[in-house]
Structure formats: C-alpha cells, structure tokens
Write an enzyme that holds these catalytic residues in place. Structure first.
Site, mmCIF file in Angstrom:
data_model
loop_
_atom_site.group_PDB
_atom_site.id
_atom_site.type_symbol
_atom_site.label_atom_id
_atom_site.label_comp_id
_atom_site.label_asym_id
_atom_site.label_seq_id
_atom_site.Cartn_x
_atom_site.Cartn_y
_atom_site.Cartn_z
ATOM 1 N N ASP A 27 42.074 81.822 -5.979
ATOM 2 C CA ASP A 27 42.599 83.086 -5.492
ATOM 3 C C ASP A 27 42.266 84.192 -6.490
ATOM 4 O OD1 ASP A 27 43.775 84.657 -3.663
ATOM 5 O OD2 ASP A 27 45.823 83.973 -4.018
ATOM 6 N N TYR A 52 30.364 79.242 -7.557
ATOM 7 C CA TYR A 52 30.373 78.222 -6.524
ATOM 8 C C TYR A 52 29.232 78.318 -5.533
ATOM 9 C CZ TYR A 52 33.120 82.075 -4.531
ATOM 10 O OH TYR A 52 33.578 83.300 -4.145
ATOM 11 N N LYS A 107 40.147 76.449 -3.439
ATOM 12 C CA LYS A 107 39.825 77.842 -3.142
ATOM 13 C C LYS A 107 40.572 78.705 -4.150
ATOM 14 C CE LYS A 107 39.645 81.166 0.629
ATOM 15 N NZ LYS A 107 40.246 82.293 -0.101
ATOM 16 N N GLU A 129 36.520 71.518 -2.490
ATOM 17 C CA GLU A 129 36.926 72.027 -3.804
ATOM 18 C C GLU A 129 38.049 73.044 -3.621
ATOM 19 O OE1 GLU A 129 33.276 73.777 -5.174
ATOM 20 O OE2 GLU A 129 33.433 75.447 -3.773
ATOM 21 N N LYS A 159 43.541 76.541 4.339
ATOM 22 C CA LYS A 159 44.564 77.190 3.531
ATOM 23 C C LYS A 159 45.842 76.363 3.459
ATOM 24 C CE LYS A 159 43.053 81.675 3.041
ATOM 25 N NZ LYS A 159 43.918 82.793 3.312
ATOM 26 N N CYS A 187 69.866 106.010 17.366
ATOM 27 C CA CYS A 187 70.719 107.195 17.487
ATOM 28 C C CYS A 187 70.003 108.386 18.095
ATOM 29 C CB CYS A 187 71.279 107.575 16.122
ATOM 30 S SG CYS A 187 70.023 108.227 15.026
ATOM 31 N N CYS A 200 64.506 107.285 10.082
ATOM 32 C CA CYS A 200 65.536 108.034 10.768
ATOM 33 C C CYS A 200 66.386 108.657 9.679
ATOM 34 C CB CYS A 200 66.384 107.095 11.626
ATOM 35 S SG CYS A 200 67.957 107.829 12.090
ATOM 36 N N CYS A 241 73.594 107.267 11.647
ATOM 37 C CA CYS A 241 72.900 106.408 12.614
ATOM 38 C C CYS A 241 73.562 105.028 12.632
ATOM 39 C CB CYS A 241 71.438 106.296 12.203
ATOM 40 S SG CYS A 241 70.557 104.982 13.054
ATOM 41 N N CYS A 285 64.787 108.055 16.855
ATOM 42 C CA CYS A 285 65.337 106.793 16.404
ATOM 43 C C CYS A 285 65.836 105.968 17.598
ATOM 44 C CB CYS A 285 66.488 107.067 15.440
ATOM 45 S SG CYS A 285 67.435 105.593 15.041
#
Ligand code: IVH
Length: 673
Positions: free
Chosen positions: A120, A231, A118, A116, A322, A419, A434, A439, A416
């Site tokens: 959501d 279900y 699924k 059946e 799925k 830089c 950053c 940069c 970062c």
C-alpha cells in the site's frame, strides 16, 4: 590534503565520511557534525570530482542529495502506460479471473500464477539508461505523471546505478515499476514527531509516502525514510527472461530492491493454493513491517502475459485480491439525505438488502455532494457496496452497464429535509449544512451524542426513545432531559415502569461526570474526545474555557485556527450559552482531569493483543484515569508494553528497545497499586 594522500584515497575517504554522516543525519537523527562542517566535506568532494571527473564514482553521495529544490514538478509521459489493477474481493471473483484467462487463451490445463503482497504505497516508474537512473516519475493518470527524480534519488533503496552480477546483460533502457512505501516504523516515528510539533499526522503510510515524495525540497524526502519494492517492467519480453519470477530475480541481481522473501512469494498452479496463500498472508499482515492491502495474482509466464495483453485500465493477466474489504452488488432504491448533529447533510443510499461478509447491508453512506457527483450514483443503479472490517458500508461505484433507462442524476436538496430551512455550503467545506439551530434532526442527533457512551453515558437513552420524547414535545434540548418525571416516562408507549426508573437513575448519575466528558458532550464542532481531553487538561474547569479567547486557544499545541474559532463561536452563541447555564443550574459536578497528579503520571503505555479481563477501551480508560498516557506504537519513550493474547510485532520491538513488558496479571497489579 596530506601529501601522502592520493586524490583517489581522499575521494574514497570523503565518500565514506559523507555517507556515514548522511546515515547519522537522515536515518538516526543523530548528527555528529554541524551543517557547516558537513557542507565543507561535501564541497571538497564535489570540487575534487569536478577536477578529476574520471575518479567521480557514479553513485557518489554528491549525486544522491545535493541538487537545489525544484519549484514544481515537471510532467513526464510514460512511453508504456502505467496501468491499474482490477480488484477482486471474493474467491468467486478470483475464480472468474482464472476462468476468463483460460477462456481467452483457449486453454483447459492449469495456469501458473505468481502471487505476492500488494504493497500500500505509491506507484513509481524508474527509468535506467545505460544502467544509470535518469528519471523517476509518479503514475499520475497512467499516461502522464510527475517527475520526482530528485526526490527518488535520495532514497537508499533506489540504486543510482544498476550492477551487473549475472550473465544477464543490463538493457540499454529499462523502465522499472514498483511501489514506494513508508515502513511502519518510520511512519509511526514521523507521526509522533508531527504530533509533537502540533502538525496533523498522516492518516496512513500511503498518504505519508505520497506526501513525502511530493516535497519540492528533496532534503525533506531524504529524511522521510521511504523504501521501495520493484515488481514489474514495461515490455519485459526484451529482457531474455521467461517468467515473472525470473524477472524479479533479474531485477534483484541488478540490485534493484525486490521482495523475494520466500513467505511473500509463491508460484501457484491451482486456485486452492492461492486461497491458502491469501489466508496466510492475511494472518501475517500485522507482523509485516509495511502496510499491505491484499495480494496480487499474476500470470507467471511472460509469453502468456503478452498474449493476454491489457484493457484500457488494467492488464488482463493480473488482479489484486484485496483483504477483508468485502463487496457485493445491489440496487439503489432511494437516496436519503440525513442531517447530522452539526447540521451536515449526508446523502445515504437505501439499497435492496444484500449480505456482505456475513452481515446484511441496506444503507451505505455516499459521504457528500461531491462524492455522489463523482461516482454519479442514481436511484435505480446497480452499485458495488463495500465493507471493510467494522467500518460503515460505502458505495464503491456504479456498475455502468446495468444502468436502467430513464435515471436522472441525483441532486442535493436546497432546503433541509428535516426543518425546511435553506441549506448552505461554507467555503472550503465538502458538506452542505442546515444552519437552523432548532432543526429537529440536529437536536435529535445532539441528544443522542449527549447521552452516548463516551459523552455522559446515559444508559437507556436510545434513538427510539429520543424520537418519542421529541414527538411528545417533552424534550428539545439536553437540559430538558433532567426535567423528565416518572409519570411522563411511564406514559410513553412500550415503556415499562422499571425502564423509566432506570433512565431517571442514569440521568441522575450523569450529573457527576468529568470535565472532559462534559466538554465532549456539548457537541462542539471539531471537538472530539481527544481535544476534549486536551481542553480539560489545559483549563481544569469550565469557566476559563468559556471565557477563552482565540489567541489563548491557538497557543495550545493541538489546537489550530479552525478549532479555536469553532470553540469561541460556540461559547458566544446564545443558545449554547443558555444550555450550559441550565446544565450548571441542574447541579452538574465536573471533575477536572487528574493530569500529572495520577499515580501513572508521565508513564506511556502501549497495548497489544487482546486482554482477557478487560476490553481495549477499558484498559485505556483505566490507564488514563491514573494519569498515564497511551501511544499506538512502541518507541524509546514507551514505559510499558501491555501484552495480551497473540502479541505480534510490538512485542518484538519492545524487546529490541528494552521496554518493560507487562502481561495482563502484572498490568492489573500495577493499576491496583
Ligand atoms: S503489479 C500493470 N504488484 O497496486 C500493473 N502492483 O491497484 C502492474 N501495487 O498501480 C502492477 N503492490 O501501484 C503490482 N506487488 C504488486 C503491487 C502492485 C502494489 C499497486 C500498484 C498498482 C496498484 C493497483
């Protein structure tokens, strides 16, 4: 009360009146009486029921909506845990599931599976005692959920009392599980209304359903038009049915809502039929009035289900298969940290290349620090990588028992990677950033954004070229692009004379653009294409936008405090100020939007199906260029539905609402007019 009216008749009359007004108010958004008049009816019925309890119907409207809002949700322990489902993404995994079951049962012959869709939505448990709904709760962590009884009672799809129709007795206590979902039509209407009010729309029907159920004031839930499919039940053995399919029929006979649509349900004895069902369901997905994300495969025989039992997480007898989200296992070789246009640091898994759904994948986003920590992804780990449609691949999780010894948890860098400036995490944000405006990584990304298709659309300005230009020190700001000469470009490795000329022409062309594109190209945080358009429409020129103050910006429907603050601080920043000045000096012309003067001004279009002569993006652009608007769903406000190949659900909705339908030819004619 007229003297001829017996109390019983008056109650019946009030009940049907109130039910009618409920429908008008909650479902049709078209109340016929004032709130006061409604309250009067309601109170009269309540008083009569209090005086004559024997005449009070168990499903009286006074019991559906009427309690006071709760202050917070109480916790509910599930006597039988509410489990999750194992996911399969490939037919291979479904074959494994079937083999596992047969091995477990020591059985060679075929197993019958009920398959059946699924749904959501949000998993909910309903508890009926003596046939009466006494409690409804969310799944929570599976053992303890939240009490949402009052909210659930407002749903038309949930019976307050079970009805005995067949010989099957209603058990004293029944714990029914199912999915509360928001039908797509309701979802689209809700989002339309939210947008109109300047509230953020829900990302998808599942979030909308969850948000609607978690309202402290059940009257809000009542307006949200949720629905439900049941279900499963906890301990089905006690019901006197033998298969999952019979169980669904039993639930249905008691008037619980069950999806028994013959197209949505099949008992399959061999795997090929399961795969066939999967393909057909995936094809029908677009037409269904609710969102699904796959199918569920369940051993049909309840005795076998009980023999198979559960693991801690999920039943052994069921599996979710799925859709299109395709996944594969591979090994993380490194975790890189990328710096985006706005300075956000994004960890990215660099993996042994693996084929997923036909494409080779070797990089996948890990989103941010919290995500990496939550999933605990480490260099050396075997991970499952998923890809849904054309979305960026993502690490779904780590395969725990394949972790080699000696791995260490991943830590984000403190400076970062581009830089070396210290990174900061702003309060309320998931991303580390950053903060250094010069940069190189940020500049590179900004240049790329500046020339991208929806910004200034500078043909030929790709990532490789930007790297070369930056390495040579030729460009460090978008404005520098316009100082480039033919000699400088032709001098770059692998740059043909022709390509250099083409790029210069593209740059030249880009100076004539729309205000909207220009605003978008600036790369202001939180200002995507949609908001760039809003701003262009509202301000009609760059100067007033540059001078706009917070209050003025916040007064715009689509703009909240975060965006307003971001805009103002962008304009105040001296670097950005000089970038804009330089661009204007170069001689940019910024065309204001046609707004309401276009030929299609005030007309709303919905597109469905593929067009032959133009892409979706082109069709949208042409409608907008003529002043028209695009909406994603058909409603009474839609003026035209443009249908291409394989129209689907929207065409039916348009027909029902009497919306004008244009085929491609008629649409192109309309644009030409
Ligand atoms: S059966 C023991 N059937 O999917 C679990 N679940 O990912 C029995 N779901 O938590 C679940 N549609 O909320 C089942 N037709 C369906 C379903 C379904 C949606 C949800 C359910 C579950 C989740 C697992």
């Amino acid at each position: 009360m007229k003297t001829s009216d017996t109390v019983q008749e008056r109650i019946a009359h009030l009940t049907s009146d109130i039910e009618r007004h409920n429908r008008l108010y909650y479902q049709d958004d078209a109340p016929e009486i004032s709130d006061d008049e409604y309250d009067q009816l309601f109170r009269e019925l309540k008083d009569l029921e209090a005086a004559y309890p024997e005449l009070a119907a168990p499903d009286s409207p006074t019991r559906r909506v009427g309690a006071d809002p709760v202050e917070k949700f109480a916790q509910v322990r599930h006597p039988t845990p509410m489990l999750s489902l194992d996911n399969a993404f490939t037919s291979e995994e479904v074959r494994d599931f079937d083999a596992r079951i047969k091995r477990f049962l020591g059985q060679d012959g075929p197993i019958a599976y009920l398959v059946e869709p699924k749904i959501d939505g949000v998993a909910i448990e309903l508890v009926y005692e003596g046939g009466r709904l006494v409690q409804a709760s969310t799944r929570g962590n599976g053992l303890v959920g939240e009490d949402v009884t009052t909210n659930i009672k407002t749903m038309q799809a949930v019976p307050l009392n079970l009805v005995k129709r067949r010989k099957l007795p209603i058990p004293d206590r029944l714990e029914v599980r199912g999915e509360v979902y928001m039908p797509l039509e309701a979802f689209e209407k809700l989002n339309e209304a939210r947008r109109a009010k300047g509230e953020p729309p829900f990302a998808n029907p599942r979030n909308a359903a969850a948000g609607s159920l978690r309202q402290l004031d059940h009257r809000i839930t009542a307006r949200r038009r949720l629905s439900m499919f049941c279900y499963a039940v906890a301990r089905p053995e006690a019901l006197g049915v033998e298969t999952q399919y019979e169980l669904l029929q039993a639930l249905n006979s008691w008037e619980l809502r069950v999806n028994l649509n013959p197209n949505d349900l099949e008992v399959c004895e061999d795997l090929d039929r399961i795969f066939d069902f999967y393909r057909r369901l995936e094809q029908r997905r677009e037409e269904l009035p609710f969102e699904i994300d796959g199918m569920v495969i369940k051993v049909n025989d309840l005795a076998l289900q009980s023999r198979l039992g559960d693991t801690a997480r999920s039943p052994r007898w069921a599996m979710a298969y799925k859709f299109s989200l395709v996944g594969a296992e591979t090994v993380v070789e490194a975790i890189d940290v990328q710096v985006g246009r706005t300075g956000a640091l994004t960890p990215v898994a660099i993996m042994t290349p693996v084929r997923i759904g036909g494409v080779m994948v070797s990089r996948a986003t890990l989103h941010n620090e919290d995500e990496v920590r939550r999933k605990d992804v480490r260099v050396g780990d075997t991970v499952v990588v998923q890809r849904a449609g054309d979305v960026i691949p993502e690490v779904a999780g780590v395969v725990g028992d394949k972790r080699p010894p000696g791995t260490v948890p991943f830590a984000m860098p403190e400076t970062c990677p581009s830089c070396d400036a210290p990174v900061v995490r702003l309060p309320g944000e998931a991303a580390l950033r950053c903060d250094n405006a010069s940069c190189p990584a940020q500049i590179r990304e900004h240049l790329y954004h500046f020339g991208s298709k929806n910004a200034l659309d500078i043909d030929g300005l790709g990532g490789k070229l930007i790297d070369q230009l930056m390495d040579k020190g030729l460009v460090s700001s978008p404005a520098d692009l316009y100082d480039l000469t033919l000699e400088q470009l032709a001098d770059l490795p692998r740059m043909a004379d022709k390509s250099a000329r083409n790029l210069l022409e593209a740059l030249e062309r880009s100076r004539r653009t729309t205000l909207e594109r220009f605003i978008y190209a600036l790369g202001i945080r939180h200002v995507g294409r949609g908001l760039a358009r809003v701003l262009a429409e509202r301000f009609q020129a760059l100067e007033p936008l540059r001078r706009a103050e917070i209050e003025e910006l916040e007064a715009i429907d689509e703009i909240g405090p975060k965006v307003a603050a971001s805009l103002v601080s962008f304009m105040l920043n001296s670097r950005n100020h000089s970038l804009i000045e330089r661009l204007l000096d170069i001689g940019f012309t910024l065309e204001p939007p046609m707004g309401n003067t276009g030929r299609l001004a005030g007309r709303t279009f919905v597109l469905t199906g593929a067009l032959e002569g133009l892409t979706r993006a082109e069709a949208k652009a042409r409608i907008q260029a003529a002043g028209g608007k695009i909406s994603s769903s058909v409603s009474r406000n839609t003026d035209y539905l443009v249908v291409g190949d394989k129209p689907g659900r929207k065409a039916r909705e348009a027909a029902e609402l009497g919306v004008a339908v244009l085929d491609e030819k008629a649409f192109v004619e309309l644009l030409k007019e």
